[in-house]
Motif scaffolding. Structure first.
Motif, short mmCIF file in Angstrom:
data_model
loop_
_atom_site.label_atom_id
_atom_site.label_comp_id
_atom_site.label_asym_id
_atom_site.label_seq_id
_atom_site.Cartn_x
_atom_site.Cartn_y
_atom_site.Cartn_z
N ASP A 129 19.48 31.51 9.73
CA ASP A 129 18.32 30.88 9.47
C ASP A 129 17.81 29.66 10.61
N ARG A 130 18.19 30.10 11.46
CA ARG A 130 17.95 28.81 12.56
C ARG A 130 17.21 29.81 13.63
N PRO A 131 16.47 29.25 14.55
CA PRO A 131 15.59 29.71 15.49
C PRO A 131 16.44 30.31 16.65
N ILE A 132 16.19 31.42 17.54
CA ILE A 132 17.01 31.56 18.78
C ILE A 132 17.18 30.70 19.66
N ILE A 133 18.44 30.36 20.05
CA ILE A 133 18.49 29.08 21.24
C ILE A 133 19.36 29.68 22.25
N TYR A 134 19.22 28.94 23.31
CA TYR A 134 20.13 29.34 24.49
C TYR A 134 21.21 28.57 24.87
N PRO A 135 22.33 28.29 24.25
CA PRO A 135 23.51 27.55 24.51
C PRO A 135 24.30 27.86 25.67
N LEU A 136 23.91 27.60 26.96
CA LEU A 136 24.29 27.98 28.24
C LEU A 136 25.34 27.16 28.74
N ILE A 137 26.56 27.40 29.31
CA ILE A 137 27.31 26.63 29.79
C ILE A 137 27.34 26.74 31.58
N HIS A 138 26.96 25.71 32.03
CA HIS A 138 26.89 25.56 33.42
C HIS A 138 28.28 25.06 34.21
N PRO A 139 29.06 26.12 35.04
CA PRO A 139 30.15 25.51 35.39
C PRO A 139 29.96 24.22 36.44
#
Length: 366
Positions: A7-17
C-alpha cells in the motif's frame, strides 16, 4: 532490501558505499545484488523482453564478479558505482513485478525503458574504467573472466530498449478505452479482456490490488499525473465489475447460503453500487440510494450531481449516515477494515464516466 508494503508508493532505497568500505564487503554485496537482479526477469508480466535481456547481461557480469579474488584501491570507485547501478536495476525490476502496479508500469513504459537504459549505460561506464587497467585494479582467478566483462560491456553498449510489441498494443488499447470513457462510450469487452490478459489480471482480487495501488500513487504525483492515475483506477473498477462480478457473486452466493439460513445478511446487499466493495461507511443520498461515503464523495467531487444508479438529479448533496446498515455490517462482518479516508480531490473526467458506467452495469448473478 526489505520487502515492500503493497500500500506504499514505489521508493528507491539505495545504499551508497563510502570510501572506507571494505573491498571484500563491497564485492560480497555486488555479488548478492547481481544474483537478485539476474533472477527478476520472469516475475513481471510486462516489459519481459527488455528485462530478460538486462538480466542476461547481469548474469554474465555476475560470473565475472565471482572470479575476482583481490580488489586494489583504484577499482573501489568504479565498483561502488556499479553497486549503486545494480541496486537501481533491482528496484526498477521490483517495480515492474509489484502486484497491483502492473497497469501503472505499462503506462510508464517510456520511463521504465529510460531507467533501464541509463542503468545499463552506467554498467558500461564502470567496465570501461576497469578493463583498460585490469591488471592493476583487480585480480581474477580465471583470465576468461575478463572476456566475460568485455562481452557485457559490448552487449550493453549495443542494447536496444524498445518497448515490447505486445506492451505497445496493450498501451494503445488502454489509451483508446480511457478516451472512450471521456466520450461516454462503453469499452469493448474484447479489448478489455485483451488488456487484462496481457497484464496478468485474472480476478476480482487482482483488480482490487491495482485500484489500491493507483489510489496510493494519486496523492504522490502532480495534478496532471494524478488525473491519469484516477482514470486508470476508474478503468480497473469498471473491469472488476463487468468481467469478474458474476464469478465473484457465484462464490459469494455459495459461501453465504448457510449464512443466510442463520440470519446473516448477504454481502451482496452490503456492497456499494459504485465500488462493489463492502460499504464501511454507508450514506444515503436524496434519491434513497445508499453508497459508501468515500465512493459517493469521489463521484460528487468530479462534478456529478446526479445519482449514479438512478440517473436522477440529486435534490441535495447532503449525505445521511445509514446507521442501521452500518450496524449490520459491523455485526455480520466484524473483520472488515476501517473506513477508507476521503479520496484525493484530484480526479479525471474519464474516471467519473467510468464510475457512472460501472454503477449502471447490470448485475448478472442472482
Amino acid at each position: 532490501m526489505s520487502s515492500e508494503d503493497p500500500d506504499r508508493p514505489i521508493i528507491y532505497p539505495l545504499i551508497h558505499p563510502t570510501q572506507f568500505v571494505s573491498p571484500f564487503a563491497l564485492l560480497d554485496s555486488l555479488i548478492t545484488v547481481a544474483r537478485r537482479v539476474s533472477y527478476h526477469h520472469n516475475t513481471s508480466p510486462v516489459h519481459r523482453l527488455i528485462l530478460r535481456n538486462v538480466s542476461r547481461r547481469v548474469s554474465l557480469l555476475l560470473a565475472f564478479l565471482e572470479q575476482i579474488s583481490t580488489i586494489h584501491s583504484p577499482a573501489l570507485l568504479a565498483l561502488s558505482d556499479l553497486f549503486v547501478t545494480l541496486q537501481k536495476l533491482e528496484v526498477t525490476m521490483r517495480a515492474c513485478a509489484r502486484r497491483g502496479a502492473t497497469l501503472h508500469t505499462l503506462m510508464k513504459s517510456a520511463r521504465v525503458a529510460d531507467d533501464l537504459r541509463v542503468s545499463t549505460r552506467a554498467i558500461v561506464t564502470a567496465l570501461d574504467v576497469l578493463l583498460p587497467t585490469r591488471a592493476f585494479v583487480l585480480d581474477v582467478d580465471e583470465e576468461e573472466a575478463w572476456d566475460l566483462a568485455r562481452l557485457v560491456a559490448d552487449q550493453s553498449a549495443r542494447a536496444s530498449f524498445s518497448t515490447d510489441l505486445s506492451d505497445r498494443r496493450a498501451f494503445d488499447d488502454v489509451v483508446a478505452i480511457i478516451a472512450g470513457f471521456e466520450r461516454r462510450v462503453s469499452p469493448d469487452e474484447v479489448a478489455l479482456r485483451r488488456v487484462l490478459d496481457r497484464l496478468g489480471i485474472r480476478s476480482w482480487a487482482d483488480c482490487v490490488a491495482e485500484v489500491s495501488f493507483l489510489e496510493t500513487q494519486i496523492g504522490c504525483e502532480g495534478s496532471g499525473e494524478a488525473k491519469l492515475l484516477s482514470s486508470l483506477a476508474g478503468l480497473m473498477c469498471y473491469c472488476r465489475v463487468l468481467l469478474f462480478d458474476c464469478y465473484e457473486c457465484r462464490k459469494t452466493a455459495h459461501r453465504t447460503d448457510n449464512d443466510n439460513d442463520n440470519g446473516v445478511c448477504a454481502i451482496e446487499d452490503l456492497r456499494c453500487p459504485i465500488s462493489l466493495e463492502l460499504m464501511l461507511d454507508p450514506v444515503t443520498v436524496s434519491t434513497g440510494q445508499t453508497y459508501d461515503r468515500a465512493s459517493i464523495k469521489r463521484w460528487m467531487r468530479a462534478g456529478n450531481l446526479n445519482c449514479p444508479v438512478t440517473g436522477e438529479r440529486l435534490a441535495s448533496t447532503k449525505l445521511v449516515p445509514n446507521l442501521t446498515l452500518k450496524k449490520l455490517i459491523r455485526q455480520f462482518y466484524p473483520k472488515s477494515s476501517k473506513p477508507n479516508p476521503d479520496p484525493n480531490p484530484i480526479r479525471s473526467r474519464e474516471d467519473s464516466e467510468a464510475m457512472r458506467m460501472t454503477a449502471r452495469i447490470p448485475r448478472r448473478c442472482g
